[in-house]
Each structure stands twice: as C-alpha cells, then as structure tokens.
Design an enzyme around this catalytic site. Structure first.
Site, PDB file in Angstrom:
ATOM      1  CE1 TYR A 167     -14.012   2.499  -6.743  1.00  0.00           C
ATOM      2  CE2 TYR A 167     -16.390   2.214  -6.827  1.00  0.00           C
ATOM      3  CZ  TYR A 167     -15.146   1.766  -6.431  1.00  0.00           C
ATOM      4  OH  TYR A 167     -15.042   0.608  -5.712  1.00  0.00           O
ATOM      5  N   GLY A 197      -5.950  -2.413  -4.227  1.00  0.00           N
ATOM      6  CA  GLY A 197      -5.438  -1.046  -4.089  1.00  0.00           C
ATOM      7  C   GLY A 197      -6.074  -0.083  -5.074  1.00  0.00           C
ATOM      8  CG  ASP A 236      -2.203   0.774   1.052  1.00  0.00           C
ATOM      9  OD1 ASP A 236      -2.115   1.993   0.778  1.00  0.00           O
ATOM     10  OD2 ASP A 236      -3.293   0.189   1.192  1.00  0.00           O
TER      11      ASP A 236
HETATM   12  N1  LIG Z   1     -15.420  -1.667   0.660  1.00  0.00           N
HETATM   13  C1  LIG Z   1     -16.287  -2.249  -0.155  1.00  0.00           C
HETATM   14  O1  LIG Z   1     -17.337  -2.730   0.270  1.00  0.00           O
HETATM   15  C2  LIG Z   1     -15.981  -2.307  -1.632  1.00  0.00           C
HETATM   16  C3  LIG Z   1     -17.034  -2.460  -2.557  1.00  0.00           C
HETATM   17  C4  LIG Z   1     -16.739  -2.558  -3.919  1.00  0.00           C
HETATM   18  C5  LIG Z   1     -15.421  -2.530  -4.331  1.00  0.00           C
HETATM   19  N2  LIG Z   1     -14.422  -2.348  -3.411  1.00  0.00           N
HETATM   20  C6  LIG Z   1     -13.045  -2.285  -3.891  1.00  0.00           C
HETATM   21  O2  LIG Z   1     -12.249  -3.096  -3.045  1.00  0.00           O
HETATM   22  C7  LIG Z   1     -10.974  -2.496  -2.838  1.00  0.00           C
HETATM   23  C8  LIG Z   1     -10.717  -2.294  -1.346  1.00  0.00           C
HETATM   24  O3  LIG Z   1     -11.729  -1.458  -0.824  1.00  0.00           O
HETATM   25  P1  LIG Z   1     -11.563  -0.758   0.609  1.00  0.00           P
HETATM   26  O4  LIG Z   1     -12.930  -0.444   1.071  1.00  0.00           O
HETATM   27  O5  LIG Z   1     -10.646  -1.540   1.437  1.00  0.00           O
HETATM   28  O6  LIG Z   1     -10.900   0.622   0.162  1.00  0.00           O
HETATM   29  P2  LIG Z   1      -9.899   1.522   1.023  1.00  0.00           P
HETATM   30  O7  LIG Z   1      -9.990   2.886   0.442  1.00  0.00           O
HETATM   31  O8  LIG Z   1     -10.143   1.341   2.471  1.00  0.00           O
HETATM   32  O9  LIG Z   1      -8.494   0.868   0.670  1.00  0.00           O
HETATM   33  C9  LIG Z   1      -7.867   1.070  -0.569  1.00  0.00           C
HETATM   34  C10 LIG Z   1      -6.380   1.139  -0.309  1.00  0.00           C
HETATM   35  O10 LIG Z   1      -5.726   1.414  -1.568  1.00  0.00           O
HETATM   36  C11 LIG Z   1      -4.636   2.265  -1.276  1.00  0.00           C
HETATM   37  N3  LIG Z   1      -4.278   3.074  -2.454  1.00  0.00           N
HETATM   38  C12 LIG Z   1      -4.958   4.106  -3.005  1.00  0.00           C
HETATM   39  N4  LIG Z   1      -4.268   4.630  -4.010  1.00  0.00           N
HETATM   40  C13 LIG Z   1      -3.116   3.921  -4.107  1.00  0.00           C
HETATM   41  C14 LIG Z   1      -1.990   4.012  -4.940  1.00  0.00           C
HETATM   42  N5  LIG Z   1      -1.889   4.945  -5.904  1.00  0.00           N
HETATM   43  N6  LIG Z   1      -0.989   3.128  -4.770  1.00  0.00           N
HETATM   44  C15 LIG Z   1      -1.069   2.189  -3.786  1.00  0.00           C
HETATM   45  N7  LIG Z   1      -2.116   2.048  -2.960  1.00  0.00           N
HETATM   46  C16 LIG Z   1      -3.129   2.924  -3.118  1.00  0.00           C
HETATM   47  C17 LIG Z   1      -5.120   3.184  -0.143  1.00  0.00           C
HETATM   48  O11 LIG Z   1      -4.007   3.705   0.564  1.00  0.00           O
HETATM   49  C18 LIG Z   1      -5.991   2.258   0.666  1.00  0.00           C
HETATM   50  O12 LIG Z   1      -5.320   1.716   1.794  1.00  0.00           O
HETATM   51  C19 LIG Z   1     -10.993  -1.187  -3.619  1.00  0.00           C
HETATM   52  O13 LIG Z   1     -10.398  -1.411  -4.870  1.00  0.00           O
HETATM   53  C20 LIG Z   1     -12.457  -0.896  -3.784  1.00  0.00           C
HETATM   54  O14 LIG Z   1     -12.707  -0.114  -4.927  1.00  0.00           O
HETATM   55  C21 LIG Z   1     -14.680  -2.226  -2.082  1.00  0.00           C
END
Ligand SMILES: NC(=O)c1ccc[n+]([C@@H]2O[C@H](COP(=O)([O-])OP(=O)(O)OC[C@H]3O[C@@H](n4cnc5c(N)ncnc54)[C@H](O)[C@@H]3O)[C@@H](O)[C@H]2O)c1
Length: 267
Positions: free
Chosen positions: A133, A69, A31
């Site tokens: 997004y 990520g 991350d």
């Molecule tokens: N939370 C959900 O219910 C949900 C639903 C649909 C999809 N998703 C997808 O699942 C994944 C995880 O979701 P989450 O809720 O844990 O999101 P989150 O925002 O909590 O975690 C995403 C992580 O990606 C990292 N990140 C962002 N930009 C980055 C970069 N340029 N380089 C490296 N790391 C980077 C951030 O630091 C963060 O820790 C995401 O891709 C999200 O789109 C999540």
C-alpha cells in the site's frame, strides 16, 4: 471551482463532503458505488478507476480533482495494482487530457513508515514505505511529479496520518488529522497560487509529531486542532507492546508480514 472527489463513498469523504461543499466548491462525487448517505442534489457518477475508458466522462469540465479513491489499507498485490497504481495512472492521464489544472492526492504516512519514531522527517527525506500500500502511494506521488514537471498540472500530495474526530491511541497522538484541518490542506492545494508540486504532511497540531510540516505552514496551513488536548484520555489506556510497530512510524503496517529474522531491523 468544479471539483471531482474520488473515493466519495469512503470514510474520509463522509467527513469531508459537507466541509468541502460549505467551502463553496461544486463537487462531483465518484466511487464504485454511491455513498449510502448521498444527499438530494449531490452529483454522483459511478466509475472504476482501473477502467481507463470510464474516466473521460468523469473528469469532463472539472477544474480540479481531490483523489481519495483506491484501496486504503494493505492488501494483495493484484488489488493494489488495479486500484492504486493503474487507477492513479488512468486518472492523472484522463485529467491531463481533459485540461484539469489541479490534483490533491491522498497519499499516506505509510510512504515513510520505516523511519524510526525518534526521527523527525520532512517531505524531502527518503521514502521508506512499510507495505505494498505504501509503495502504491509512493507511486502516486512520483506520478504527480511527472504530470507537474512535464505537463504543468499543479499537484499537492497530502501524506495523511489518520483522519478522525479525535485520536484513539498513542501512535495517533503523533499522526492524527482532524477533518477540518484536512479540509484546510485540501483548499490550499486547490487554491494557492504558488502550488506547482508540493508534499505536505496531513496532520493536525500534534506536539508528539514525527514530521516536520514547515512546508505546509509556508503555504499558510494553520491547523486548528491539537492532539495534546486528547492525550490524557489516550494515555490512560494500556496498549499491548509490539516491538516492530512501536519502533517505526508506520506502526502495525511495519510489523504485519514482518519475518523478524536475523539481519532485518530489530528492536
Ligand atoms: N483514513 C485515513 O485516515 C487515511 C490515512 C492515510 C491515507 N488515506 C487515504 O485517503 C483516501 C481515503 O481513505 P478512506 O479511509 O476514506 O478509505 P476508504 O477505503 O473508506 O475509501 C476509499 C474509497 O475508494 C473506493 N475505491 C476503491 N477502489 C476503487 C476503484 N478501483 N475505483 C473507484 N473507487 C475505488 C472505495 O469504494 C472506497 O469508497 C485513501 O486513498 C486512503 O489511502 C486515508
């Protein structure tokens, strides 16, 4: 199996890390910053997905990637472009160059957000993203198809609904995904011998679902958690109406920035 987990400091990874480790995977976490609950013995490497040069050491010796990520909600185009479009491309190309065999991609229900709630959609239906997004996740799915069809990587897209210990509102009764069920879907993507290029809906056993997940079931997915077990509690809470959000599967992502003028879909 040696697996790189991107987005390892995020909310979903916090729930998943112990489940994936207990499944016998050897995880490398990555991350921008380390998770604030990093455990002794966990292998962490910081990298920005938008920095292509930083990714070669990250993917070295990995057999597979679970790609969480990126920017995980709607945001400005410049942010989405860097983290989700360039980041995804950089990672897939680095994976191919390093001989990584499989990728499980955290796509999102928001690639399908403008389908109406009354409609039951499977993974073959036309994409109807509800946000920049959602468009970036559609890009990630398409990129996976290219790397599968041309370069032979085995790719699984998970169109995740909402990952949480329990559903918290009416919409999430339809789209909820328990972390253990998410772990099960990821393991199918990492291990099933017949995976080439697949797209599954990331949801638990939800009686109110808008998605047809028979493709995941054909690969052995048997969700163990039922949103209906939480329905009475959720339905007891009044929710403010939003005519656009209530009509479409993407909920508030659909009404956000929606101008509601004549000529656009109206409730
Ligand atoms: N939370 C959900 O219910 C949900 C639903 C649909 C999809 N998703 C997808 O699942 C994944 C995880 O979701 P989450 O809720 O844990 O999101 P989150 O925002 O909590 O975690 C995403 C992580 O990606 C990292 N990140 C962002 N930009 C980055 C970069 N340029 N380089 C490296 N790391 C980077 C951030 O630091 C963060 O820790 C995401 O891709 C999200 O789109 C999540």
């Amino acid at each position: 199996m040696r697996v790189l987990l991107t987005g390892a400091s995020g909310g979903v990874a916090r729930m998943l890390r112990p489940l994936l480790a207990a499944s016998g995977l050897q995880l490398r976490l990555s991350d921008l910053q380390p998770p604030d609950d990093l455990q002794a013995g966990e292998d962490f490497m910081a990298a920005d997905l938008a920095d292509a040069a930083a990714l070669a050491p990250l993917v070295r010796d990995m057999e597979a990637i679970v790609h969480l990520g990126g920017h995980s909600v709607e945001g400005p185009w410049a942010t989405i472009l860097k983290a989700n479009i360039e980041g995804c491309y950089n990672l897939y190309e680095a994976a191919f160059q390093a001989g990584v065999q499989r990728i499980v991609f955290a796509s999102s229900n928001h690639v399908m957000g403008f389908h109406e709630r009354g409609d039951k959609v499977d993974a073959e239906r036309m994409l109807r993203p509800d946000s920049r997004y959602g468009v970036s996740k559609a890009f990630g799915e398409a990129l996976g198809a290219l790397y599968a069809d041309k370069f032979g990587l085995r790719i699984t897209n998970l169109r995740i609904g909402n990952v949480a210990p329990a559903p918290v509102d009416r919409r999430r009764l339809a789209i909820w995904l328990h972390p253990e069920d998410l772990c099960q879907l990821i393991l199918i993507g990492l291990r099933h011998p017949d995976i080439r290029y697949e797209t599954f809906y990331g949801m638990s056993d939800n009686a109110r679902a808008w998605w047809d997940n028979r493709r995941a079931q054909a690969f052995g997915y048997r969700p163990r958690h039922r949103s209906e077990d939480h329905a009475a509690r959720v339905l007891a809470v009044a929710e403010a109406p939003d005519p656009i959000a209530d009509r479409f599967q993407g909920g508030a992502f659909c009404s956000q920035e929606h101008p509601h003028p004549p000529g656009v879909p109206k409730p």
